[in-house]
Design a protein around this motif. Structure first.
Motif, PDB file in Angstrom:
ATOM      1  N   SER A 272       3.764  19.397  62.511  1.00  0.00           N
ATOM      2  CA  SER A 272       4.916  20.069  61.901  1.00  0.00           C
ATOM      3  C   SER A 272       5.803  19.106  61.126  1.00  0.00           C
ATOM      4  CB  SER A 272       5.745  20.768  62.980  1.00  0.00           C
ATOM      5  OG  SER A 272       6.269  19.816  63.899  1.00  0.00           O
ATOM      6  N   GLU A 273       5.581  17.781  61.308  1.00  0.00           N
ATOM      7  CA  GLU A 273       6.394  16.769  60.636  1.00  0.00           C
ATOM      8  C   GLU A 273       5.637  16.036  59.526  1.00  0.00           C
ATOM      9  OE1 GLU A 273       9.548  16.190  60.939  1.00  0.00           O
ATOM     10  OE2 GLU A 273       9.879  17.620  62.555  1.00  0.00           O
ATOM     11  N   LEU A 274       4.489  16.584  59.156  1.00  0.00           N
ATOM     12  CA  LEU A 274       3.696  15.928  58.113  1.00  0.00           C
ATOM     13  C   LEU A 274       4.149  16.307  56.714  1.00  0.00           C
ATOM     14  CD1 LEU A 274       0.083  16.203  59.590  1.00  0.00           C
ATOM     15  CD2 LEU A 274       1.684  14.290  59.758  1.00  0.00           C
ATOM     16  N   SER A 275       4.565  17.549  56.540  1.00  0.00           N
ATOM     17  CA  SER A 275       4.934  18.014  55.200  1.00  0.00           C
ATOM     18  C   SER A 275       5.918  19.167  55.317  1.00  0.00           C
ATOM     19  CB  SER A 275       3.680  18.468  54.447  1.00  0.00           C
ATOM     20  OG  SER A 275       4.021  19.054  53.209  1.00  0.00           O
ATOM     21  N   TYR A 276       6.688  19.358  54.256  1.00  0.00           N
ATOM     22  CA  TYR A 276       7.590  20.502  54.223  1.00  0.00           C
ATOM     23  C   TYR A 276       6.822  21.792  53.978  1.00  0.00           C
ATOM     24  CZ  TYR A 276      11.741  17.551  54.341  1.00  0.00           C
ATOM     25  OH  TYR A 276      12.717  16.680  54.736  1.00  0.00           O
ATOM     26  N   GLU A 277       5.626  21.655  53.462  1.00  0.00           N
ATOM     27  CA  GLU A 277       4.779  22.824  53.304  1.00  0.00           C
ATOM     28  C   GLU A 277       4.025  23.068  54.608  1.00  0.00           C
ATOM     29  OE1 GLU A 277       2.608  23.341  49.601  1.00  0.00           O
ATOM     30  OE2 GLU A 277       3.486  21.472  48.885  1.00  0.00           O
ATOM     31  N   ARG A 278       3.600  24.284  54.807  1.00  0.00           N
ATOM     32  CA  ARG A 278       2.880  24.632  56.018  1.00  0.00           C
ATOM     33  C   ARG A 278       1.516  23.925  56.014  1.00  0.00           C
ATOM     34  NH1 ARG A 278       3.315  28.480  59.872  1.00  0.00           N
ATOM     35  NH2 ARG A 278       1.420  29.237  60.883  1.00  0.00           N
ATOM     36  N   VAL A 279       1.209  23.210  57.136  1.00  0.00           N
ATOM     37  CA  VAL A 279      -0.037  22.456  57.246  1.00  0.00           C
ATOM     38  C   VAL A 279      -0.919  23.094  58.312  1.00  0.00           C
ATOM     39  CG1 VAL A 279      -1.072  20.225  57.806  1.00  0.00           C
ATOM     40  CG2 VAL A 279       1.097  20.309  56.555  1.00  0.00           C
ATOM     41  N   GLU A 280      -2.102  23.532  57.903  1.00  0.00           N
ATOM     42  CA  GLU A 280      -3.041  24.127  58.847  1.00  0.00           C
ATOM     43  C   GLU A 280      -3.926  23.049  59.482  1.00  0.00           C
ATOM     44  OE1 GLU A 280      -3.036  27.126  59.844  1.00  0.00           O
ATOM     45  OE2 GLU A 280      -1.659  28.025  58.380  1.00  0.00           O
ATOM     46  N   ASN A 281      -4.387  22.088  58.668  1.00  0.00           N
ATOM     47  CA  ASN A 281      -5.227  20.992  59.141  1.00  0.00           C
ATOM     48  C   ASN A 281      -4.572  19.667  58.777  1.00  0.00           C
ATOM     49  OD1 ASN A 281      -7.525  22.628  60.066  1.00  0.00           O
ATOM     50  ND2 ASN A 281      -7.812  23.065  57.887  1.00  0.00           N
TER      51      ASN A 281
ATOM     52  N   LYS B 126       7.666  13.934  56.622  1.00  0.00           N
ATOM     53  CA  LYS B 126       8.414  14.786  55.693  1.00  0.00           C
ATOM     54  C   LYS B 126       9.895  14.419  55.641  1.00  0.00           C
ATOM     55  CE  LYS B 126       9.553  18.765  58.680  1.00  0.00           C
ATOM     56  NZ  LYS B 126       9.291  20.203  58.925  1.00  0.00           N
ATOM     57  N   GLN B 127      10.458  13.994  56.795  1.00  0.00           N
ATOM     58  CA  GLN B 127      11.884  13.677  56.808  1.00  0.00           C
ATOM     59  C   GLN B 127      12.189  12.320  56.174  1.00  0.00           C
ATOM     60  OE1 GLN B 127      14.207  14.605  60.331  1.00  0.00           O
ATOM     61  NE2 GLN B 127      12.537  15.897  61.124  1.00  0.00           N
ATOM     62  N   ALA B 128      11.131  11.550  55.894  1.00  0.00           N
ATOM     63  CA  ALA B 128      11.334  10.282  55.187  1.00  0.00           C
ATOM     64  C   ALA B 128      11.435  10.509  53.683  1.00  0.00           C
ATOM     65  CB  ALA B 128      10.184   9.327  55.500  1.00  0.00           C
ATOM     66  N   GLN B 129      11.173  11.734  53.258  1.00  0.00           N
ATOM     67  CA  GLN B 129      11.232  12.076  51.838  1.00  0.00           C
ATOM     68  C   GLN B 129      12.426  12.987  51.576  1.00  0.00           C
ATOM     69  OE1 GLN B 129       7.581  14.175  51.503  1.00  0.00           O
ATOM     70  NE2 GLN B 129       6.290  12.426  52.028  1.00  0.00           N
ATOM     71  N   GLU B 130      12.794  13.074  50.323  1.00  0.00           N
ATOM     72  CA  GLU B 130      13.828  14.045  49.964  1.00  0.00           C
ATOM     73  C   GLU B 130      13.208  15.426  50.100  1.00  0.00           C
ATOM     74  OE1 GLU B 130      17.253  14.570  46.570  1.00  0.00           O
ATOM     75  OE2 GLU B 130      15.327  13.700  45.989  1.00  0.00           O
ATOM     76  N   SER B 131      13.902  16.331  50.774  1.00  0.00           N
ATOM     77  CA  SER B 131      13.307  17.635  51.048  1.00  0.00           C
ATOM     78  C   SER B 131      13.186  18.454  49.767  1.00  0.00           C
ATOM     79  CB  SER B 131      14.165  18.406  52.063  1.00  0.00           C
ATOM     80  OG  SER B 131      15.349  18.868  51.449  1.00  0.00           O
ATOM     81  N   PRO B 132      12.170  19.309  49.692  1.00  0.00           N
ATOM     82  CA  PRO B 132      12.026  20.187  48.534  1.00  0.00           C
ATOM     83  C   PRO B 132      13.248  21.078  48.329  1.00  0.00           C
ATOM     84  CG  PRO B 132      10.012  20.164  49.827  1.00  0.00           C
ATOM     85  CD  PRO B 132      11.039  19.446  50.629  1.00  0.00           C
ATOM     86  N   PHE B 133      13.910  21.432  49.443  1.00  0.00           N
ATOM     87  CA  PHE B 133      15.096  22.276  49.322  1.00  0.00           C
ATOM     88  C   PHE B 133      16.221  21.533  48.612  1.00  0.00           C
ATOM     89  CE2 PHE B 133      19.157  23.891  50.893  1.00  0.00           C
ATOM     90  CZ  PHE B 133      19.048  25.228  50.530  1.00  0.00           C
ATOM     91  N   GLU B 134      16.363  20.224  48.976  1.00  0.00           N
ATOM     92  CA  GLU B 134      17.410  19.432  48.327  1.00  0.00           C
ATOM     93  C   GLU B 134      17.159  19.319  46.828  1.00  0.00           C
ATOM     94  OE1 GLU B 134      18.558  16.459  52.074  1.00  0.00           O
ATOM     95  OE2 GLU B 134      17.067  15.852  50.594  1.00  0.00           O
ATOM     96  N   LEU B 135      15.890  19.153  46.462  1.00  0.00           N
ATOM     97  CA  LEU B 135      15.555  19.113  45.039  1.00  0.00           C
ATOM     98  C   LEU B 135      15.796  20.470  44.388  1.00  0.00           C
ATOM     99  CD1 LEU B 135      12.211  17.075  45.185  1.00  0.00           C
ATOM    100  CD2 LEU B 135      14.431  16.271  44.360  1.00  0.00           C
TER     101      LEU B 135
END
Length: 427
Positions: free
Chosen positions: A262-271, A301-310
């Motif tokens: 759940s912490e890999l990406s702001y997008e939903r990750v299945e694998n 994901k939290q080490a990056q600027e979130s897509p929402f912030e952009l």
């Protein structure tokens, strides 16, 4: 040439020498001969006493007086015995000539491994090597009991591990060489390694060494040091070293941390493999550090600027965007309006007409237009509307019409209405 052959050859040379020396060249006076017999008698008694004082296993000291190619000869202190040390008993190291280890006039300590008790000959077969090995075994046993670290030099590399000189020949199995698989053992040739005693049996000349324990202890100390330096909330660089179905393990140096799926990406990750691969260099944010249990929780994901912030930097309320229906729920539809950004279209915002359930009018994957109703930076939520992108269609009012015939001739008379009722009256 074997040790026995060497000793036999030496015995023959010694006997021939003694025969030559004992050949009389001039007569000895009777008085001197008598004195000589007395002296010889005393020497014989002393020799007999000396013979009985040496046994196999006795420790002796002596002085080297001759270094041959295959053996060393030494006088035994305080006796007329000669000590012979075969080259194989000079040291446990591989040597070509005894002079690599000893020289004339050297004082040596050795142990008796054989007593030669022949007429007019007093020889001891000695071993410096065995005495050193006995002492080494005692030291190694003490090291094992005290769990001490010792040093050894790699003498030989074999398929199964390393032969190491630790005073005696010891062996490090490949499985005890490191905490990781070692493919090339030759890299350790001639190196001095720190090891611990794994097993020792003096009677069987068995010495098993362990280097893996030292590496594990060192790495544990390194991990603790690094764990204490890690700060929650800090962003550091790491390398993906392992993936599982629940996340990715990321190496930070001497410690591995876990980034949950759940912490890999702001997008939903299945694998997990859809987001990261082994060997990837990634920036991670430290979420939590447990020093005692050596656990570190990380987030990519939290080490990056979130897509929402952009998104909120680039868009405002009231804008109309293209979106994709991602999920349908009872209370509305989640629509992706940017990578990693989903907004909610409440069921009441789907259509101007009443919608009982979003699935009645929408499908997942459907491309639609939506209008941004609001952006909440604090909660990271986007409210959307579909109906606001369309105009309400006004339905015409349905009026009830009554058709009447306004002509007089078609008007009914009283007689037409009541005629049948009046005819039966007796007027």
């Amino acid at each position: 040439m074997t040790t026995d052959n060497i000793l036999n050859e030496e015995n023959n040379e010694e006997e021939n020498s003694q025969v030559e020396e004992n050949s009389p060249e001039e007569e000895i006076p009777a008085s001197q001969e008598s004195q000589g017999e007395t002296s010889n008698s005393e020497e014989t008694a002393e020799q007999a006493s000396s013979d009985s004082s040496f046994n196999e296993g006795d420790k002796v000291t002596g002085t080297v007086f001759k270094v041959e190619e295959k053996f060393v000869r030494a006088h035994i202190d305080g006796t007329d015995f000669e000590g012979i040390i075969p080259i194989s008993q000079v040291t446990n190291k591989r040597i070509e000539h005894p002079q690599e280890v000893v020289a004339e006039d050297d004082t040596i300590e050795a142990v008796v491994i054989k007593v030669e008790d022949e007429s007019e000959r007093h020889n001891l077969i000695l071993s410096i090597r065995k005495l050193e090995e006995d002492k080494s075994y005692d030291d190694l046993i003490a090291s094992k009991e005290n769990d001490e670290t010792i040093s050894g030099t790699v003498m030989e590399v074999v398929q199964a591990g390393l032969v190491v000189d630790v005073g005696v020949r010891g062996f490090i199995p490949a499985s005890l060489l490191s905490d990781e698989y070692v493919e090339d053992l030759e890299q350790f040739a001639d190196q001095t390694l720190e090891v611990k005693m794994e097993d020792i049996d003096k009677d069987k000349n068995r010495v098993i060494l362990n280097r893996k324990k030292i590496i594990e202890v060192e790495k544990k100390a390194d991990r603790k040091t690094q764990l204490e330096k890690l700060e929650t909330g800090a962003t550091v660089e790491g390398e993906v070293v392992r993936t599982t179905n629940f996340g990715a393990f990321i190496n930070l140096g001497s410690i591995d941390g876990l980034a949950h799926i759940s912490e890999l990406s702001y997008e939903r990750v299945e694998n997990v493999e859809d987001a990261v691969n082994i060997g990837d260099k990634v920036d991670v944010k430290i979420l939590d550090v447990d020093v005692d249990n050596e656990r570190v929780s990380l987030s990519i994901k939290q080490a990056q600027e979130s897509p929402f912030e952009l998104f909120i930097k680039e868009h405002n309320s009231g804008e109309t965007l293209e979106g994709t229906v991602k999920r349908l729920v009872d209370f509305g539809a989640f629509v992706q309006v940017a990578p990693g950004v989903e907004g909610l279209v409440h069921v009441s915002e789907i259509s101007h007409d009443h919608v009982a359930h979003p699935s009645d009018v929408l499908e997942e994957g459907q491309e639609i237009q939506v209008k941004i109703l609001s952006l909440s930076e604090d909660s990271g939520k986007v409210s959307l509307s579909i109906k606001e992108t369309t105009e309400r269609v006004e339905q015409p009012e349905q009026s009830s019409k009554v058709y009447r015939d306004e002509t007089d001739e078609d008007q009914p008379t009283l007689g037409d209405v009541f005629g049948d009722k009046f005819k039966n009256l007796d007027l």
